[in-house]
Write an enzyme that holds these catalytic residues in place. Structure first.
Site, PDB file in Angstrom:
ATOM      1  N   PHE A  32      -4.485   3.799   3.855  1.00 11.68           N
ATOM      2  CA  PHE A  32      -3.170   4.245   3.398  1.00 11.68           C
ATOM      3  C   PHE A  32      -2.128   3.349   4.026  1.00 11.68           C
ATOM      4  O   PHE A  32      -1.992   3.294   5.237  1.00 11.68           O
ATOM      5  CB  PHE A  32      -2.892   5.702   3.760  1.00 11.68           C
ATOM      6  CG  PHE A  32      -1.552   6.160   3.274  1.00 11.68           C
ATOM      7  CD1 PHE A  32      -1.349   6.426   1.920  1.00 11.68           C
ATOM      8  CD2 PHE A  32      -0.481   6.283   4.131  1.00 11.68           C
ATOM      9  CE1 PHE A  32      -0.105   6.823   1.449  1.00 11.68           C
ATOM     10  CE2 PHE A  32       0.771   6.677   3.674  1.00 11.68           C
ATOM     11  CZ  PHE A  32       0.958   6.946   2.332  1.00 11.68           C
ATOM     12  N   ASP A  72      -2.095  -2.170  10.933  1.00 10.95           N
ATOM     13  CA  ASP A  72      -1.143  -1.146  10.503  1.00 10.95           C
ATOM     14  C   ASP A  72      -1.227  -0.011  11.512  1.00 10.95           C
ATOM     15  O   ASP A  72      -2.110   0.841  11.434  1.00 10.95           O
ATOM     16  CB  ASP A  72      -1.474  -0.668   9.083  1.00 10.95           C
ATOM     17  CG  ASP A  72      -0.511   0.438   8.622  1.00 10.95           C
ATOM     18  OD1 ASP A  72       0.219   0.996   9.474  1.00 10.95           O
ATOM     19  OD2 ASP A  72      -0.498   0.747   7.411  1.00 10.95           O
ATOM     20  N   LYS A 105       7.048   5.183  11.719  1.00  9.88           N
ATOM     21  CA  LYS A 105       6.960   6.569  12.187  1.00  9.88           C
ATOM     22  C   LYS A 105       7.569   6.806  13.571  1.00  9.88           C
ATOM     23  O   LYS A 105       8.771   6.951  13.687  1.00  9.88           O
ATOM     24  CB  LYS A 105       5.510   7.049  12.090  1.00  9.88           C
ATOM     25  CG  LYS A 105       5.065   7.160  10.633  1.00  9.88           C
ATOM     26  CD  LYS A 105       3.853   8.038  10.417  1.00  9.88           C
ATOM     27  CE  LYS A 105       3.674   8.345   8.941  1.00  9.88           C
ATOM     28  NZ  LYS A 105       2.640   7.576   8.277  1.00  9.88           N
TER      29      LYS A 105
HETATM   30  C1  LIG Z   1       2.768   6.800   6.999  1.00  8.63           C
HETATM   31  C2  LIG Z   1       2.025   5.542   6.901  1.00  8.63           C
HETATM   32  C3  LIG Z   1       2.490   4.488   6.124  1.00  8.63           C
HETATM   33  C4  LIG Z   1       3.734   4.590   5.256  1.00  8.63           C
HETATM   34  O1  LIG Z   1       4.878   4.854   5.966  1.00  8.63           O
HETATM   35  P1  LIG Z   1       6.158   5.452   5.189  1.00  8.63           P
HETATM   36  O2  LIG Z   1       7.196   5.558   6.256  1.00  8.63           O
HETATM   37  O3  LIG Z   1       5.755   6.767   4.614  1.00  8.63           O
HETATM   38  O4  LIG Z   1       6.516   4.480   4.127  1.00  8.63           O
HETATM   39  C5  LIG Z   1       1.763   3.308   6.125  1.00  8.63           C
HETATM   40  N1  LIG Z   1       0.652   3.177   6.857  1.00  8.63           N
HETATM   41  C6  LIG Z   1       0.167   4.164   7.630  1.00  8.63           C
HETATM   42  C7  LIG Z   1      -1.059   3.950   8.441  1.00  8.63           C
HETATM   43  C8  LIG Z   1       0.828   5.401   7.674  1.00  8.63           C
HETATM   44  O5  LIG Z   1       0.339   6.390   8.399  1.00  8.63           O
END
Ligand SMILES: *Cc1c(COP(=O)(O)O)cnc(C)c1O
Length: 407
Positions: free
Chosen positions: A147, A232, A261
């Site tokens: 994700f 990520d 985040k």
């Molecule tokens: C939440 C998340 C995203 C996306 O972040 P947004 O602020 O919702 O655009 C991307 N990668 C990972 C691993 C995430 O947990």
């Protein structure tokens, strides 16, 4: 206690909000403090989600609040990327030091930072690997079950039909490998590969923790093939897994960090790509940017959030609380007929439910008992409480989870 007004809010929500979220039916929150939420009827709810790890230091942390207020009263909250201000400089300094990197690009949502990482990796490939930009040859390897967000780049990198199937045409240039499988990576790498992007622990994909040594193996394969390793750590970063960054569990320094985040402390949207000059310097003036990325308000708050995360040793607390939490969950699993597996790292924790049950039903039962968490895919209940959750709140949550999973 104004339940009448409450019902009105639910009607307005139904009328005016699009349906892209399955929202909890009876939940309308209006206040928060630490690991606690308060709904419009005054009901107290334990927050074991922390806005998907964003509220790492809990809600309303005094020091972050003060930084926000102080920045607000300067009157300076928005300013174009061409114009400098102290907050962005100090925030960039702190963040690069924390990451052991040189330079940063600020964005807003995590998914935007992912886009920037793709952008940087592709240009790095065209300038360093002799690939043809005119043929748009660059390939980026991503993992099944990942994700990375919901912009078109991130969506195109997904293998989940919900994000892709009805939204084509998608962006080309991604190659998929199996997560947690080094042979799959070795077979996928080609002369056109510029980068591998992965999450050190897959969050949304179901709290998937790879084998010990996986990140080091990936790093070695990338290094041998002159391919960038992009981590990520939007969800795993800033202490969530028990280290400042989850890559540090295996002493791996990725080529780029993608962060978001918790960087904003749960107060503001702010995200970043952080890397060494040799890579970050491929970007030239005008090639990337963002109206609100790195704005004074967000940067002042992020700076305060990073200070709190370091000074209060939130990675250490996440490790201690996470170990305690998972011990209890495994104890509960022994007495439960619903649970297949408990897994996680630090305070990023999942309970995988047996196939015949649905995670969402457990999430709803937990909420009825006063604990907010979330499902990941259909079969995992995920927990990510604030990293500084008190022993008392953690234990209260454990009791609720025990009740729901053993009844
Ligand atoms: C939440 C998340 C995203 C996306 O972040 P947004 O602020 O919702 O655009 C991307 N990668 C990972 C691993 C995430 O947990």
């Amino acid at each position: 206690m104004n339940t009448f007004a409450g019902n009105e809010f639910f009607e307005l929500a139904e009328r005016y909000l699009a349906r892209h979220y399955t929202r909890f039916k009876d939940l309308m929150i209006c206040r928060a403090e630490g690991s606690r939420l308060v709904d419009i009827n005054g009901k107290n709810i334990l927050d074991f989600l922390a806005c998907f790890s964003a509220s790492a230091a809990g809600h309303g942390h005094r020091e972050i609040t003060m930084a926000a207020v102080l920045q607000l009263i300067t009157g300076l909250t928005a300013c174009p990327g061409k114009v400098l201000h102290p907050s962005i400089v100090l925030c960039a300094e702190r963040l690069t030091q924390l990451c052991g990197m040189d330079k940063v690009v600020f964005k807003n949502g995590g998914t935007e930072a992912f886009e920037s990482a793709v952008l940087i990796a592709r240009k790095w490939g065209y300038t360093n690997k002799g690939l043809s930009p005119d043929k748009a040859e660059a390939e980026i390897i991503v993992c099944k079950g990942n994700f990375h967000g919901r912009t078109f780049g991130a969506r195109s990198a997904s293998d989940v039909p919900q994000y892709t199937r009805m939204f084509g045409p998608l962006m080309p240039g991604f190659v998929w490998i199996s997560y947690n499988d080094i042979v799959s990576l070795e077979q996928a790498i080609s002369s056109k590969t510029v980068a591998v992007i992965l999450e050190p622990v897959q969050g949304e994909g179901g709290i998937n923790v790879p084998y010990d040594g996986y990140l080091r193996d990936v790093y070695r394969v990338c290094d041998n093939n002159n391919v960038l390793l992009i981590a990520d750590e939007i969800q795993t970063g800033f202490g969530r897994t028990g280290k400042m960054f989850a890559c540090q569990w295996e002493d791996v320094q990725p080529d780029l960090y993608v962060l978001g985040k918790a960087l904003g402390g749960g107060f503001v949207p702010i995200s970043a790509v952080v890397g060494p000059s040799r890579i970050m310097n491929v970007l030239e003036s005008g090639e990337d940017g963002s109206t609100f990325g790195g704005n004074p308000y967000a940067c002042a708050v992020a700076l305060a959030a990073m200070k709190v995360i370091e000074r209060e040793n939130l990675p250490g607390r996440a490790l201690a609380s996470g170990t305690y939490f998972m011990e209890w969950l495994r104890h509960i699993a022994d007495r439960s007929k619903y649970i297949k597996e408990v897994r996680g790292k630090g305070l990023l924790v999942g309970i995988e439910i047996k196939q015949e049950y649905h995670a969402l039903e457990f999430v709803e039962s937990l909420l009825k008992e006063g604990l907010l968490c979330c499902d990941a895919r259909n079969n995992v209940v995920r927990f990510s409480p604030p990293l500084n959750i008190s022993q008392g709140d953690l234990y209260e949550g454990i009791q609720i989870i025990g009740k729901v999973f053993t009844s």
